[in-house]
Design an enzyme around this catalytic site. Sequence first.
Site, PDB file in Angstrom:
ATOM      1  N   LYS A 178       0.828  -1.208   0.000  1.00  0.00           N
ATOM      2  CA  LYS A 178       0.000   0.000   0.000  1.00  0.00           C
ATOM      3  C   LYS A 178       0.868   1.266   0.000  1.00  0.00           C
ATOM      4  O   LYS A 178       2.076   1.206   0.306  1.00  0.00           O
ATOM      5  CB  LYS A 178      -0.922  -0.027   1.213  1.00  0.00           C
ATOM      6  CG  LYS A 178      -1.919  -1.182   1.185  1.00  0.00           C
ATOM      7  CD  LYS A 178      -2.854  -1.119   2.385  1.00  0.00           C
ATOM      8  CE  LYS A 178      -3.895  -2.234   2.335  1.00  0.00           C
ATOM      9  NZ  LYS A 178      -4.822  -2.164   3.490  1.00  0.00           N
ATOM     10  N   ARG A 210       2.749  -7.013   8.573  1.00  0.00           N
ATOM     11  CA  ARG A 210       1.940  -5.947   9.164  1.00  0.00           C
ATOM     12  C   ARG A 210       2.469  -5.550  10.541  1.00  0.00           C
ATOM     13  O   ARG A 210       2.381  -4.388  10.928  1.00  0.00           O
ATOM     14  CB  ARG A 210       0.472  -6.384   9.240  1.00  0.00           C
ATOM     15  CG  ARG A 210      -0.232  -6.303   7.888  1.00  0.00           C
ATOM     16  CD  ARG A 210      -1.596  -6.936   7.894  1.00  0.00           C
ATOM     17  NE  ARG A 210      -2.331  -6.665   6.661  1.00  0.00           N
ATOM     18  CZ  ARG A 210      -3.365  -7.371   6.239  1.00  0.00           C
ATOM     19  NH1 ARG A 210      -3.797  -8.411   6.951  1.00  0.00           N
ATOM     20  NH2 ARG A 210      -3.985  -7.061   5.116  1.00  0.00           N
ATOM     21  N   HIS A 229      -1.680  -5.918   1.546  1.00  0.00           N
ATOM     22  CA  HIS A 229      -2.992  -6.547   1.353  1.00  0.00           C
ATOM     23  C   HIS A 229      -2.787  -7.876   0.650  1.00  0.00           C
ATOM     24  O   HIS A 229      -1.835  -8.056  -0.123  1.00  0.00           O
ATOM     25  CB  HIS A 229      -3.893  -5.633   0.508  1.00  0.00           C
ATOM     26  CG  HIS A 229      -5.116  -6.320  -0.028  1.00  0.00           C
ATOM     27  ND1 HIS A 229      -6.260  -6.497   0.721  1.00  0.00           N
ATOM     28  CD2 HIS A 229      -5.359  -6.900  -1.234  1.00  0.00           C
ATOM     29  CE1 HIS A 229      -7.168  -7.135  -0.012  1.00  0.00           C
ATOM     30  NE2 HIS A 229      -6.652  -7.392  -1.194  1.00  0.00           N
TER      31      HIS A 229
END
Length: 821
Positions: free
Chosen positions: A488, A582, A595
Amino acid sequence: MADKKKASMARRKQEIQLQQEIETQEEWEDVMSKEGLYVIDVYQEWCGPCVGMVGVFKKIKNDLGDPLLKYAVAKADTIDALEKYRGRCEPCFLFYATGVLVAVIRGANSPQVMRTVTEQLQQEHKVIDGSAERKEIKDPYISMVDTMDNDMEEDEEEAEEGRPASKKDGKQMRFKGELVNFGDENDRSQESKKEVTVAVIKPDAVQAGKVDEILEEIRAKGIEILKDEERTMTEEEASNMYTHLQDEDFYKDLIAFMTSGPSHILVLTKGRTGENIINEFRDLIGPTSVEEAKEKQPESLRAKHGNQTYMNALHGSSSEDQAMRELAFFFPDYAIPVAEGKPKLQRTLALIRPDAFKHHKDEVLQMIHEAGFKVALQKEMSLTKEMAQDFYKEHEGQEYFDELTTRMSSGPLMALGLAREDAVEGWRSMLGPKELDKAKEEAPDSLRAKFAVEDVVINQFHGSDSEAAAQKELDFFFPMQQTMAVIKPDALGTKDEIIEKVHDAGFKIAARKETQLSREIAEEFYSDHKDKDYYNDLVEHMASGPTMFMVLSREDAVEGWRSLIGPTDPEKAKEESPESLRALYGGDILKNAVHGSSNPERAKEHIQKIFDEEEMQDQEGEEKKEEGTEGGEQTTEQQEEKQGDIEPPTEQAEEQEHDTAVSKKSTEVEDVAPEDRQRYREAEAAKTEEPQQQEQTSTEEAKPTEEETPKEEEKAPEETPKTEEEPKQEETQKEEEAPKEEEKTEEAPKEEQKEEEVKQEEEAPKQEEEAKPEGGEETKPEEPEQKSEEPAKTEETTEEAKTEGEEKKGEETKTEGEGAA
């Protein structure tokens, strides 16, 4: 207590008196100037003197009581005379008689040392009495090294002078009739050897009959037993082994215990290099204190088999130095195996069946990690009865088949892809026998015995029985897949680190694209989140900056990628999966770095939205080039070569096609009115004109550019007003192009010849047969003559074919003849 300290100091003083320490060149020269037989232990600081031989020297000294016999330890690091022993002295004993080298022993071989001391001492007495001469020797090993170095220098000099190097076998040479192996300068030490450790199964464990059980547990951890010798230690051996504990209160009891019965002396290593075997084995046996082991490491060998402080079942070397000393002490002639190259990992499938998965998952996973396995693939899933039957179809017809498939489909299970050097055998060794009764009897610590379910005959674990079976079974549970991975905007700055972790996890990047999403595409990409409260914020974030999209390929890629990225909330990821992407790179739920597609179907949809087929193929080609393959370039070259090879046959084939086509056209022309035939032929010629020009540019017979340029210049001005001119002007243009085509290739004259044959058909029925395909073939031999015919001959042929009302065509043919000239 004071008495003990005094005794300890006295012992140390005796030791100092027994062995003189030599640390400088001056001290070395002083020793060399003295009379007597010096036995010198040459050492380096990193390993120290050979403590294991102190007791042997002490015994010899006390037994012989000869003042000529003296012992010393010499530090090669700081003595110039011992420079050549640096890196080659563990352990090494030099015998000097009044400054003359008379003997050398390598290795802590007690019997040989004792025999050599006795022989050399007798010889030295004879020399002093004048009845014998002192015989000086050279250290064979050092002499051999010197010879090797000199030969290398000679080879270098010969190479510099342009002379052929001497014929020596690189890393081998003959010394005293024997072929001796040498490595590079850095390989002459023990760095090329495997790391090993020495282990002792103590008398208490041997007397309790636990040797086989302990050996099985050691092997289950992937540890290789290189040597296993049963022996009862003498008091002297036990004292030498535990010299470092001589100040302890229990020292005498320890020596008495170690000499009370047989022990098993082991030499251990692991894998191709033995790396970290010392620490790994000490972790396996646990703390020295049995009580501490039971409290802190209840699964350790000392916790399970030990009794009290020194009766703790096992001993393991505490350092590389100690391991080398103990090895030299117990196995003086043992040659440590050479370390092998980079290990080749095996993979195997491991299944934790539903009952064990439900109650013992974490414990089993911990044992897998402790055994040195790497979990390369992991999946929790439930099988249907049909899937279980399909997986175990080879067992169909066995009485246990129905219960096995029922148990396998009774709830969630865990499938694992385990990697280790000996993964197949290592995992099966951990499992134990398939039959539970046999497992409990023969391998009570195996997984199948330990986690057996009461009143259930099916064991709780599965393991592949071969590498081939492992691959087949891994494909069943972890099929090859592709998934969409997204870095992202908030994490794009760390894309290189993330991509490195992608590769480390075994993924192949089949395609990648860095782009900034429009709001519309972001909305479409996250359409399945449309009903969520955070949807608008998510879309805005994804459209706020560049995003990296990747297509990842791997076994079970969808679940594998989701496992690698971790929970959606980075805070939760830090708690549950601290090494996940993450956890490492995410900020909050919205800006969580990466993602991943939720299932294979969504992955396919996402890939189709972002990448078209052409991009996938192009990037796969780039990926191959990056990996060092030249497949794409080779393919292009092969195609070019192929095209080059095909060109000549293509001309022949086209000639045949023209022959056939002209035959067909002959029939078609007969159905056209005479006044329209010329226009018909011109239209047909225009159809073939462009392909002929394209072909001509790729042939080697093409004329030089200088010759073609004027014709192109003539053609250009006439092409522009083409649509405004009368049909007659178009015909004139065709006439000008026809000679050019004849210069470039043979096809144009051949086609004109065929057209002339068609005209002859109309006037002379006799020539009708020549226009047939067979007739066309008959005219082929005349084609070379047609090439070299004079213009006049061409005009004669043209005039014979003239008919009334075709004056215009006669003029055209004349022009063609003039052009051919």
